[in-house]
Design a protein around this motif. Structure first.
Motif, PDB file in Angstrom:
ATOM      1  N   UNK A 172       0.830  -1.210   0.000  1.00  0.00           N
ATOM      2  CA  UNK A 172       0.000   0.000   0.000  1.00  0.00           C
ATOM      3  C   UNK A 172       0.862   1.255   0.000  1.00  0.00           C
ATOM      4  N   UNK A 173       1.903   1.240   0.814  1.00  0.00           N
ATOM      5  CA  UNK A 173       2.809   2.386   0.860  1.00  0.00           C
ATOM      6  C   UNK A 173       3.425   2.655  -0.507  1.00  0.00           C
ATOM      7  N   UNK A 212      -7.008  -3.199   2.385  1.00  0.00           N
ATOM      8  CA  UNK A 212      -7.089  -3.442   3.825  1.00  0.00           C
ATOM      9  C   UNK A 212      -8.162  -4.471   4.152  1.00  0.00           C
ATOM     10  N   UNK A 213      -9.267  -4.432   3.422  1.00  0.00           N
ATOM     11  CA  UNK A 213     -10.358  -5.374   3.657  1.00  0.00           C
ATOM     12  C   UNK A 213     -10.014  -6.776   3.176  1.00  0.00           C
ATOM     13  N   UNK A 214      -9.033  -6.895   2.297  1.00  0.00           N
ATOM     14  CA  UNK A 214      -8.685  -8.190   1.715  1.00  0.00           C
ATOM     15  C   UNK A 214      -7.620  -8.943   2.514  1.00  0.00           C
ATOM     16  N   UNK A 219      -4.321 -12.274  10.075  1.00  0.00           N
ATOM     17  CA  UNK A 219      -3.472 -11.083  10.053  1.00  0.00           C
ATOM     18  C   UNK A 219      -4.256  -9.840  10.453  1.00  0.00           C
ATOM     19  N   UNK A 220      -5.540  -9.805  10.111  1.00  0.00           N
ATOM     20  CA  UNK A 220      -6.396  -8.690  10.539  1.00  0.00           C
ATOM     21  C   UNK A 220      -6.403  -8.594  12.056  1.00  0.00           C
ATOM     22  N   UNK A 221      -6.488  -9.733  12.714  1.00  0.00           N
ATOM     23  CA  UNK A 221      -6.540  -9.752  14.181  1.00  0.00           C
ATOM     24  C   UNK A 221      -5.197  -9.373  14.789  1.00  0.00           C
ATOM     25  N   UNK A 222      -4.111  -9.882  14.218  1.00  0.00           N
ATOM     26  CA  UNK A 222      -2.783  -9.616  14.771  1.00  0.00           C
ATOM     27  C   UNK A 222      -2.354  -8.159  14.584  1.00  0.00           C
ATOM     28  N   UNK A 223      -2.808  -7.549  13.503  1.00  0.00           N
ATOM     29  CA  UNK A 223      -2.352  -6.185  13.181  1.00  0.00           C
ATOM     30  C   UNK A 223      -3.511  -5.198  13.181  1.00  0.00           C
ATOM     31  N   UNK A 224      -4.491  -5.424  14.050  1.00  0.00           N
ATOM     32  CA  UNK A 224      -5.706  -4.602  14.040  1.00  0.00           C
ATOM     33  C   UNK A 224      -5.411  -3.117  14.205  1.00  0.00           C
ATOM     34  N   UNK A 225      -4.521  -2.774  15.126  1.00  0.00           N
ATOM     35  CA  UNK A 225      -4.231  -1.358  15.386  1.00  0.00           C
ATOM     36  C   UNK A 225      -3.530  -0.712  14.201  1.00  0.00           C
ATOM     37  N   UNK A 226      -2.572  -1.427  13.618  1.00  0.00           N
ATOM     38  CA  UNK A 226      -1.820  -0.879  12.486  1.00  0.00           C
ATOM     39  C   UNK A 226      -2.710  -0.740  11.253  1.00  0.00           C
ATOM     40  N   UNK A 229      -5.002   2.277  11.793  1.00  0.00           N
ATOM     41  CA  UNK A 229      -4.293   3.537  11.597  1.00  0.00           C
ATOM     42  C   UNK A 229      -4.019   3.783  10.120  1.00  0.00           C
ATOM     43  N   UNK A 230      -3.682   2.733   9.393  1.00  0.00           N
ATOM     44  CA  UNK A 230      -3.463   2.862   7.956  1.00  0.00           C
ATOM     45  C   UNK A 230      -4.739   3.324   7.264  1.00  0.00           C
ATOM     46  N   UNK A 231      -5.867   2.748   7.656  1.00  0.00           N
ATOM     47  CA  UNK A 231      -7.144   3.161   7.076  1.00  0.00           C
ATOM     48  C   UNK A 231      -7.409   4.643   7.356  1.00  0.00           C
ATOM     49  N   UNK A 232      -7.150   5.060   8.568  1.00  0.00           N
ATOM     50  CA  UNK A 232      -7.377   6.465   8.931  1.00  0.00           C
ATOM     51  C   UNK A 232      -6.499   7.390   8.080  1.00  0.00           C
ATOM     52  N   UNK A 233      -5.261   6.990   7.873  1.00  0.00           N
ATOM     53  CA  UNK A 233      -4.342   7.804   7.076  1.00  0.00           C
ATOM     54  C   UNK A 233      -4.821   7.911   5.624  1.00  0.00           C
ATOM     55  N   UNK A 234      -5.212   6.780   5.044  1.00  0.00           N
ATOM     56  CA  UNK A 234      -5.646   6.794   3.643  1.00  0.00           C
ATOM     57  C   UNK A 234      -6.940   7.581   3.482  1.00  0.00           C
ATOM     58  N   UNK A 235      -7.900   7.346   4.379  1.00  0.00           N
ATOM     59  CA  UNK A 235      -9.166   8.072   4.291  1.00  0.00           C
ATOM     60  C   UNK A 235      -8.956   9.575   4.442  1.00  0.00           C
ATOM     61  N   UNK A 236      -7.919   9.959   5.166  1.00  0.00           N
ATOM     62  CA  UNK A 236      -7.615  11.367   5.350  1.00  0.00           C
ATOM     63  C   UNK A 236      -7.164  12.062   4.076  1.00  0.00           C
TER      64      UNK A 236
END
Length: 271
Positions: A172-173, A212-214, A219-226, A229-236
């Motif tokens: 994504x980056x 992110x949804x895919x 991995x979604x559970x292990x990296x939920x916070x990251x 935050x990535x979603x928040x950054x992209x939506x911004x």
């Protein structure tokens, strides 16, 4: 329109992150800097023999082995198609045609050797079918059916379900660096200078959200916070594209996208 090969980059390296994030990683307001100095370590990747990239000043990447960059390349194709369909649905048929043709001409050709090395079917026929449906002014139903068939075909070639959240975030980056490059061409000093590249950047941003949804459930559970935050950054970043067909003035700066890419790279590196 810029050559697509110029836009295929390796992931944002630690040098890029340190350049962009100073004083920014904990803040939402963008840091303004010159896009020409944004990409420090990466260079353009040109897909060559055996899946290797080569070219003057380029940094090679083997798309047959590097899942993050392979996924990023597929994401760029998806981004072109997404914005092409968006324009088609809005009635901007001529603009839509340019986006449907573009991925097949350049991006797809650069992936063929990687498909072969990975023993994947590719999706050349489906890509051509959609381009033909749009360019031949077929019915909306035919175009939509071709688009859905192509989406399924692309999914069959994507390794995302087997990838870690870290790899997906790095992919994504990388896509956002390309989006920033495009946006910097599309919007110059607040003025629309190349609407096609502006639209490309919009499509790439939208696909990064879908990525992110895919990510697989574990991995979604292990990296939920990251991931959150990535979603928040992209939506911004969404306000950078107030419309798909801008004219005149747009209050946007590519530095915001470069900054978002670097912050997401840091999220990935924290996993």
């Amino acid at each position: 329109m810029m050559n697509e090969k110029r836009k295929v980059w390796l992931g944002v390296g630690s040098a890029l992150a340190s350049t962009l994030v100073t004083g920014q990683a904990v803040a939402d307001s963008p840091t303004h800097y010159s896009p020409s100095t944004a990409v420090v370590a990466p260079g353009p990747v040109m897909e060559g023999e055996g899946g290797e990239g080569e070219g003057e000043g380029a940094v090679s990447v083997n798309l047959a082995e590097n899942d993050a960059q392979f996924l990023a390349q597929l994401g760029l194709i998806r981004g072109h198609l997404w914005v092409g369909m968006k324009l088609y649905e809005q009635g901007h048929i001529d603009m839509a045609k340019t986006h449907m043709k573009h991925p097949g001409d350049e991006l797809y050709a650069g992936l063929v050797s990687a498909f072969e090395a990975r023993d994947l079917p590719g999706f050349a026929d489906e890509l051509q079918a959609l381009a033909d449906a749009v360019n031949n002014d077929n019915s909306a139903e035919t175009v939509n059916n071709a688009y859905q068939a192509l989406q399924h075909a692309i999914s069959a070639n994507e390794p995302i379900q087997q990838m870690s959240a870290e790899q997906v975030l790095k992919s994504i980056s990388s896509m956002l660096v390309i989006a920033a490059d495009e946006y910097a061409i599309g919007i110059t000093s607040g003025e629309v200078s190349n609407v096609h590249e502006y639209q490309d950047a919009f499509g790439f941003q939208q696909i990064t959200l879908a990525r992110l949804d895919a990510i697989n459930k574990s991995e979604q559970e292990k990296a939920a916070a990251e991931i959150a935050e990535t979603r928040r950054i992209i939506e911004g970043l969404t306000s950078l594209w107030p419309t798909t067909t801008p004219a005149g003035t747009v209050e946007g700066d590519a530095s915001r996208i470069y900054g978002a890419a670097s912050r997401i790279e840091l999220e990935a590196n924290s996993l």
